[in-house]
Design a protein around this motif. Structure first.
Motif, PDB file in Angstrom:
ATOM      1  N   ALA A   1       1.111  -1.215  -0.120  1.00  0.00           N
ATOM      2  CA  ALA A   1      -0.024  -0.020   0.050  1.00  0.00           C
ATOM      3  C   ALA A   1       1.014   1.308  -0.095  1.00  0.00           C
ATOM      4  O   ALA A   1       0.971   1.759   1.112  1.00  0.00           O
ATOM      5  N   ASP A   2       1.302   1.699  -1.242  1.00  0.00           N
ATOM      6  CA  ASP A   2       2.221   2.959  -1.251  1.00  0.00           C
ATOM      7  C   ASP A   2       1.376   4.189  -1.454  1.00  0.00           C
ATOM      8  O   ASP A   2      -0.032   4.006  -1.479  1.00  0.00           O
ATOM      9  N   GLY A   3       1.924   5.127  -1.479  1.00  0.00           N
ATOM     10  CA  GLY A   3       1.119   6.463  -1.594  1.00  0.00           C
ATOM     11  C   GLY A   3       0.149   6.360  -2.803  1.00  0.00           C
ATOM     12  O   GLY A   3      -1.055   7.002  -2.503  1.00  0.00           O
ATOM     13  N   SER A   4       0.568   6.115  -3.974  1.00  0.00           N
ATOM     14  CA  SER A   4      -0.454   5.815  -5.198  1.00  0.00           C
ATOM     15  C   SER A   4      -1.755   5.207  -4.974  1.00  0.00           C
ATOM     16  O   SER A   4      -2.931   5.668  -5.016  1.00  0.00           O
ATOM     17  N   THR A   5      -1.497   3.919  -4.130  1.00  0.00           N
ATOM     18  CA  THR A   5      -2.625   3.203  -3.764  1.00  0.00           C
ATOM     19  C   THR A   5      -3.692   3.809  -2.961  1.00  0.00           C
ATOM     20  O   THR A   5      -4.684   3.694  -2.995  1.00  0.00           O
ATOM     21  N   ILE A   6      -3.214   4.476  -2.030  1.00  0.00           N
ATOM     22  CA  ILE A   6      -3.776   5.059  -0.806  1.00  0.00           C
ATOM     23  C   ILE A   6      -4.593   6.335  -1.284  1.00  0.00           C
ATOM     24  O   ILE A   6      -5.834   6.522  -0.978  1.00  0.00           O
ATOM     25  N   ARG A   7      -3.895   7.155  -1.963  1.00  0.00           N
ATOM     26  CA  ARG A   7      -4.427   8.271  -2.660  1.00  0.00           C
ATOM     27  C   ARG A   7      -5.459   7.972  -3.470  1.00  0.00           C
ATOM     28  O   ARG A   7      -6.740   8.479  -3.666  1.00  0.00           O
ATOM     29  N   THR A   8      -5.453   7.028  -4.362  1.00  0.00           N
ATOM     30  CA  THR A   8      -6.247   6.210  -5.232  1.00  0.00           C
ATOM     31  C   THR A   8      -7.620   5.904  -4.581  1.00  0.00           C
ATOM     32  O   THR A   8      -8.749   6.202  -4.904  1.00  0.00           O
ATOM     33  N   LEU A   9      -7.420   5.114  -3.535  1.00  0.00           N
ATOM     34  CA  LEU A   9      -8.413   4.675  -2.687  1.00  0.00           C
ATOM     35  C   LEU A   9      -9.312   5.949  -2.030  1.00  0.00           C
ATOM     36  O   LEU A   9     -10.450   5.823  -2.101  1.00  0.00           O
ATOM     37  N   ARG A  10      -8.521   6.912  -1.385  1.00  0.00           N
ATOM     38  CA  ARG A  10      -9.065   7.824  -0.858  1.00  0.00           C
ATOM     39  C   ARG A  10     -10.209   8.673  -1.884  1.00  0.00           C
ATOM     40  O   ARG A  10     -11.164   9.256  -1.714  1.00  0.00           O
ATOM     41  N   ARG A  11      -9.651   8.922  -3.044  1.00  0.00           N
ATOM     42  CA  ARG A  11     -10.410   9.581  -4.158  1.00  0.00           C
ATOM     43  C   ARG A  11     -11.546   8.782  -4.425  1.00  0.00           C
ATOM     44  O   ARG A  11     -12.593   9.730  -4.896  1.00  0.00           O
ATOM     45  N   LEU A  12     -11.195   7.679  -4.843  1.00  0.00           N
ATOM     46  CA  LEU A  12     -12.582   6.851  -5.105  1.00  0.00           C
ATOM     47  C   LEU A  12     -13.575   6.946  -4.018  1.00  0.00           C
ATOM     48  O   LEU A  12     -14.783   7.270  -4.477  1.00  0.00           O
ATOM     49  N   LEU A  13     -13.326   6.906  -2.724  1.00  0.00           N
ATOM     50  CA  LEU A  13     -14.364   7.093  -1.732  1.00  0.00           C
ATOM     51  C   LEU A  13     -14.753   8.384  -1.722  1.00  0.00           C
ATOM     52  O   LEU A  13     -15.989   8.611  -1.431  1.00  0.00           O
ATOM     53  N   GLY A  14     -14.138   9.404  -1.776  1.00  0.00           N
ATOM     54  CA  GLY A  14     -14.578  10.774  -1.695  1.00  0.00           C
ATOM     55  C   GLY A  14     -15.489  10.973  -2.952  1.00  0.00           C
ATOM     56  O   GLY A  14     -16.161  11.905  -3.032  1.00  0.00           O
ATOM     57  N   SER A  15     -15.334  10.157  -4.083  1.00  0.00           N
ATOM     58  CA  SER A  15     -16.222  10.574  -5.279  1.00  0.00           C
ATOM     59  C   SER A  15     -17.526   9.483  -5.152  1.00  0.00           C
ATOM     60  O   SER A  15     -18.330   9.835  -6.066  1.00  0.00           O
ATOM     61  N   LEU A  16     -17.838   8.762  -4.258  1.00  0.00           N
ATOM     62  CA  LEU A  16     -18.861   7.881  -3.903  1.00  0.00           C
ATOM     63  C   LEU A  16     -20.161   8.935  -3.656  1.00  0.00           C
ATOM     64  O   LEU A  16     -19.778   9.783  -2.754  1.00  0.00           O
TER      65      LEU A  16
END
Length: 255
Positions: free
Chosen positions: A234-249
């Motif tokens: 879980a690098d920064g790219s993975t975590i940032r992508t996950l956060r952005r997905l959650l934020g766009s739900l």
């Protein structure tokens, strides 16, 4: 059943005996995408219609774009197996399953032809018009059965589907050097990662320990949403992508 009228216009019908009634719902609200993982499309089609296989899907999409329907959308096909999403464990009862012809990782995984993807898009759009399937509930088999399944895999063009209004998608955050979470790590950061994955829908236990289960789920997430590197870290790219997905739900907002 000797036959039925196809739900999807233009689909060929080849009836599979491997189906039953939906349980707890009459209306599917998910689409699960698979690859066949067999040497030929003809072989996969035959297997999905063989009573000895005890597997099926509602549809199969050949590499030339032909669509074959094997189970009516009103019925429960046997495609997802042991799986879960957002706490639901009978994925077969609430989903439409689509098998996409591709030999898969063990038999020569290759890109999906454009005409095949065009057919998948048309099919998914039709299903979404007939049933209440929101974009974030168009999922990979690997999402609902992480570790057990890896299809349709990192070559599947989710970005192309998203451009057609199908599937939840954000452009993956760039991969950069920086701190990572990996197997063996413990603490609040791991607990937050597990909580975000669970909030999105993955079946992961929130323990604060980056265990084997967490590694498997991170790989599943990467395979769908950050396919450039699928390593379970879980690098920064993975975590940032996950956060952005959650934020766009629509129902969630994650800062």
């Amino acid at each position: 059943m000797s036959g039925f009228a196809p739900d999807h216009p233009g689909a060929e019908v080849r009836v599979s005996p491997n189906f039953g009634p939906r349980r707890g719902t009459e209306v599917p609200d998910m689409i699960i995408l698979h690859y066949t993982g067999m040497e030929t499309g003809a072989g996969a089609e035959a297997w999905l219609c063989d009573p000895a296989s005890e597997v099926s899907s509602h549809y199969l999409v050949h590499e030339d774009g032909r669509v074959v329907q094997m189970v009516r959308e009103s019925d429960r096909a046997w495609h997802a197996g042991k799986s879960s999403w957002r706490g639901i464990t009978d994925i077969n009862s609430c989903s439409v399953g689509i098998e996409i012809v591709n030999p898969g990782h063990t038999l020569g995984y290759r890109p999906f032809p454009e005409r095949q993807i065009e057919a998948v898009i048309s099919l998914c759009q039709g299903i979404s018009r007939r049933h209440p399937v929101s974009s974030e509930r168009v999922l990979a088999h690997s999402d609902v059965a992480p570790g057990r399944k890896v299809d349709p895999g990192e070559r599947f063009p989710w970005r192309v589907l998203a451009a057609a209004g199908l599937g939840h998608f954000v452009a993956p955050s760039p991969i950069r050097r920086g701190p990572v979470l990996r197997p063996g790590d413990e603490g609040a950061a791991v607990e937050e990662l597990q909580s975000m994955l669970a909030l999105y829908g993955y079946g992961v236990e929130i323990t604060g320990v980056f265990d084997v289960q967490t590694d498997i789920v991170v790989q599943a997430f990467q395979r769908h949403f950050r396919p450039r590197r699928v390593d379970g870290v879980a690098d920064g790219s993975t975590i940032r992508t996950l956060r952005r997905l959650l934020g766009s739900l629509p129902e969630l907002s994650v800062q």
